[in-house]
Design a protein around this motif. Structure first.
Motif, PDB file in Angstrom:
ATOM      1  N   THR A 136     -88.937 -51.667 -84.688  1.00 20.74           N
ATOM      2  CA  THR A 136     -88.139 -52.879 -84.861  1.00 20.74           C
ATOM      3  C   THR A 136     -86.654 -52.610 -84.987  1.00 20.74           C
ATOM      4  O   THR A 136     -85.850 -53.546 -84.879  1.00 20.74           O
ATOM      5  N   ARG A 137     -86.279 -51.364 -85.265  1.00 18.51           N
ATOM      6  CA  ARG A 137     -84.867 -50.981 -85.370  1.00 18.51           C
ATOM      7  C   ARG A 137     -84.099 -51.818 -86.408  1.00 18.51           C
ATOM      8  O   ARG A 137     -82.924 -52.130 -86.229  1.00 18.51           O
TER       9      ARG A 137
ATOM     10  N   ARG B 149     -89.513 -61.384 -88.277  1.00 17.43           N
ATOM     11  CA  ARG B 149     -90.867 -60.876 -88.472  1.00 17.43           C
ATOM     12  C   ARG B 149     -91.363 -60.151 -87.231  1.00 17.43           C
ATOM     13  O   ARG B 149     -91.279 -60.667 -86.114  1.00 17.43           O
ATOM     14  N   GLY B 150     -91.876 -58.939 -87.421  1.00 16.55           N
ATOM     15  CA  GLY B 150     -92.394 -58.178 -86.303  1.00 16.55           C
ATOM     16  C   GLY B 150     -93.847 -58.522 -86.007  1.00 16.55           C
ATOM     17  O   GLY B 150     -94.491 -59.283 -86.735  1.00 16.55           O
ATOM     18  N   PHE B 151     -94.359 -57.985 -84.913  1.00 11.27           N
ATOM     19  CA  PHE B 151     -95.779 -58.126 -84.610  1.00 11.27           C
ATOM     20  C   PHE B 151     -96.350 -56.744 -84.356  1.00 11.27           C
ATOM     21  O   PHE B 151     -95.640 -55.828 -83.932  1.00 11.27           O
TER      22      PHE B 151
ATOM     23  N   GLY C  86    -106.838 -45.471 -85.019  1.00 14.48           N
ATOM     24  CA  GLY C  86    -106.256 -46.195 -86.139  1.00 14.48           C
ATOM     25  C   GLY C  86    -104.748 -46.278 -86.144  1.00 14.48           C
ATOM     26  O   GLY C  86    -104.148 -46.723 -87.123  1.00 14.48           O
ATOM     27  N   THR C  87    -104.107 -45.884 -85.040  1.00 16.86           N
ATOM     28  CA  THR C  87    -102.646 -45.929 -84.967  1.00 16.86           C
ATOM     29  C   THR C  87    -102.182 -47.324 -84.546  1.00 16.86           C
ATOM     30  O   THR C  87    -102.821 -47.974 -83.712  1.00 16.86           O
ATOM     31  N   SER C  88    -101.078 -47.777 -85.127  1.00 16.89           N
ATOM     32  CA  SER C  88    -100.529 -49.088 -84.791  1.00 16.89           C
ATOM     33  C   SER C  88     -99.039 -48.982 -84.502  1.00 16.89           C
ATOM     34  O   SER C  88     -98.383 -47.993 -84.869  1.00 16.89           O
ATOM     35  N   ILE C  89     -98.510 -50.005 -83.828  1.00 14.65           N
ATOM     36  CA  ILE C  89     -97.095 -50.062 -83.479  1.00 14.65           C
ATOM     37  C   ILE C  89     -96.588 -51.447 -83.844  1.00 14.65           C
ATOM     38  O   ILE C  89     -97.177 -52.459 -83.438  1.00 14.65           O
ATOM     39  N   THR C  90     -95.509 -51.506 -84.595  1.00 11.11           N
ATOM     40  CA  THR C  90     -94.890 -52.779 -84.948  1.00 11.11           C
ATOM     41  C   THR C  90     -93.613 -52.955 -84.139  1.00 11.11           C
ATOM     42  O   THR C  90     -92.757 -52.054 -84.081  1.00 11.11           O
ATOM     43  N   LEU C  91     -93.482 -54.125 -83.499  1.00 12.14           N
ATOM     44  CA  LEU C  91     -92.384 -54.407 -82.588  1.00 12.14           C
ATOM     45  C   LEU C  91     -91.610 -55.627 -83.049  1.00 12.14           C
ATOM     46  O   LEU C  91     -92.140 -56.493 -83.747  1.00 12.14           O
ATOM     47  N   ALA C  92     -90.365 -55.718 -82.620  1.00  8.94           N
ATOM     48  CA  ALA C  92     -89.541 -56.898 -82.882  1.00  8.94           C
ATOM     49  C   ALA C  92     -89.600 -57.810 -81.660  1.00  8.94           C
ATOM     50  O   ALA C  92     -89.228 -57.381 -80.557  1.00  8.94           O
ATOM     51  N   PRO C  93     -90.054 -59.056 -81.784  1.00  4.36           N
ATOM     52  CA  PRO C  93     -90.140 -59.946 -80.619  1.00  4.36           C
ATOM     53  C   PRO C  93     -88.827 -60.075 -79.864  1.00  4.36           C
ATOM     54  O   PRO C  93     -88.815 -60.096 -78.626  1.00  4.36           O
TER      55      PRO C  93
END
Length: 253
Positions: free
Chosen positions: A26-27, A32-34, A44-51
Motif C-alpha cells: 500500500t506504500r 482502506r486496502g484490500f 497462507g501468504t497474502s498481499i494487501t493492496l491500495a485500490p
C-alpha cells in the motif's frame, strides 16, 4: 531480526511480515486496502493492496482470440467467466479497469517487424483445415463480416461480447497495442496511462497466458511495477503453457 522486512527504495517499498506471511504493497496510502491470497509460493501468504494505486489489466480478451467464429478456446471462455467476477469486485472497491487489446492502424502495418508479421501469417505458409482459424496477416480481410485482422474498430478486434457488455466507456481505460507486449516501450498507450494514473500495482487477466499476458507482465515487472497474475482469469491454448507460465511468473514478478 525484525519480523517485518522491507524491499525497494524509500517511498516505493514493499513490507513483508514474516509472522503473518503477508505483504503490504500500500506504500502508506491511508485509504482502506484490500487483501488477496496467493496461489503460488508458500501457503497462507497474502498481499494487501491500495485500490487507488492498483489496476486490473485485461489482456486480449477479444473476439479474435475467444469467439467461436474465430477460434476454439474453451479454457479462454472459462477465464472470461472468472474475469467478469473479478471486474465486478474491482468496481466495488474502486480498482481501475484497463482493457489492453490489439488495435492496429495503417501506420502499424508498415512498421511491423518481420517476426511479428510472420507469427500472425501462418496460413500463408501452411493452409488451414478450418477457415475460421485462417491467419493471413495483420490487416487481411478475415471474411464473413469479421473485418480486417486485429485492426482498430474491426469486429474481430472488439472485446468478446460478455466483456463488451460490462465495459464502461466513461471510467475504464482502453489501450491499443501493436506488439505482443503492451509495454514494449515507454511511449505505448498503456505505459502513458499507467504513469498518468499513478498506478503501482497491476493485476493481470487475459489470453494467452504464455504470450501477450506474460509479455506485458514481464515488461511491467522489469520497469518497476508490482505484478500479480490472477491465475484463473488467464488461459492459453498452448499445451502445458499455463502451468509453466504461472510457475515462471512467480520469479518474473
Amino acid at each position: 531480526m525484525s519480523p517485518v522486512l522491507t524491499f525497494g527504495p524509500e517511498g516505493d517499498q514493499w513490507k513483508f511480515d514474516r509472522d503473518a506471511k503477508s505483504y503490504d504493497l500500500t506504500r502508506g496510502v491511508p485509504s482502506r486496502g484490500f487483501t488477496v491470497r496467493t496461489t503460488q509460493g508458500p501457503g497462507g501468504t497474502s498481499i494487501t493492496l491500495a485500490p487507488s494505486l492498483s489496476a486490473l489489466v485485461v489482456v486480449d480478451m477479444q473476439n479474435f482470440f475467444l469467439h467461436p467464429r474465430c477460434t476454439d478456446h474453451p479454457t479462454g471462455l472459462a477465464a472470461v467467466k472468472r474475469t467478469l467476477e473479478v471486474v465486478r469486485k474491482c468496481r466495488e472497491i474502486d480498482v481501475k479497469i484497463i482493457w489492453l487489446n490489439w488495435g492496429l492502424n495503417e501506420g502499424d502495418l508498415t512498421s511491423m517487424p518481420a517476426a511479428t508479421q510472420r507469427n500472425f501469417s501462418s496460413s500463408l505458409i501452411t493452409p488451414p483445415s478450418d477457415n475460421r482459424l485462417a491467419r493471413y496477416g495483420f490487416g487481411s480481410d478475415m471474411g464473413d463480416g469479421r473485418g480486417r485482422m486485429l485492426m482498430e474498430g474491426s469486429w474481430n478486434a472488439r472485446l468478446y461480447d460478455p466483456l463488451q457488455d460490462v465495459r464502461r466507456a466513461d471510467s475504464d481505460i482502453f489501450c491499443n497495442k501493436n506488439r505482443i507486449s503492451g509495454l514494449w516501450n515507454g511511449e505505448t498507450p498503456l505505459a502513458k496511462a499507467l504513469e498518468a494514473g499513478g498506478y503501482r500495482t497491476l493485476l493481470f487477466a487475459g489470453v494467452n497466458t504464455d504470450q501477450c499476458v506474460l509479455g506485458t507482465l514481464a515488461d511491467a515487472s522489469y520497469q518497476g511495477w508490482d505484478c500479480i497474475m490472477v491465475e484463473d482469469c488467464c488461459a492459453t491454448k498452448t499445451r502445458g503453457g499455463q502451468d509453466v507460465t504461472v510457475h515462471n511468473a512467480v520469479s518474473v514478478a
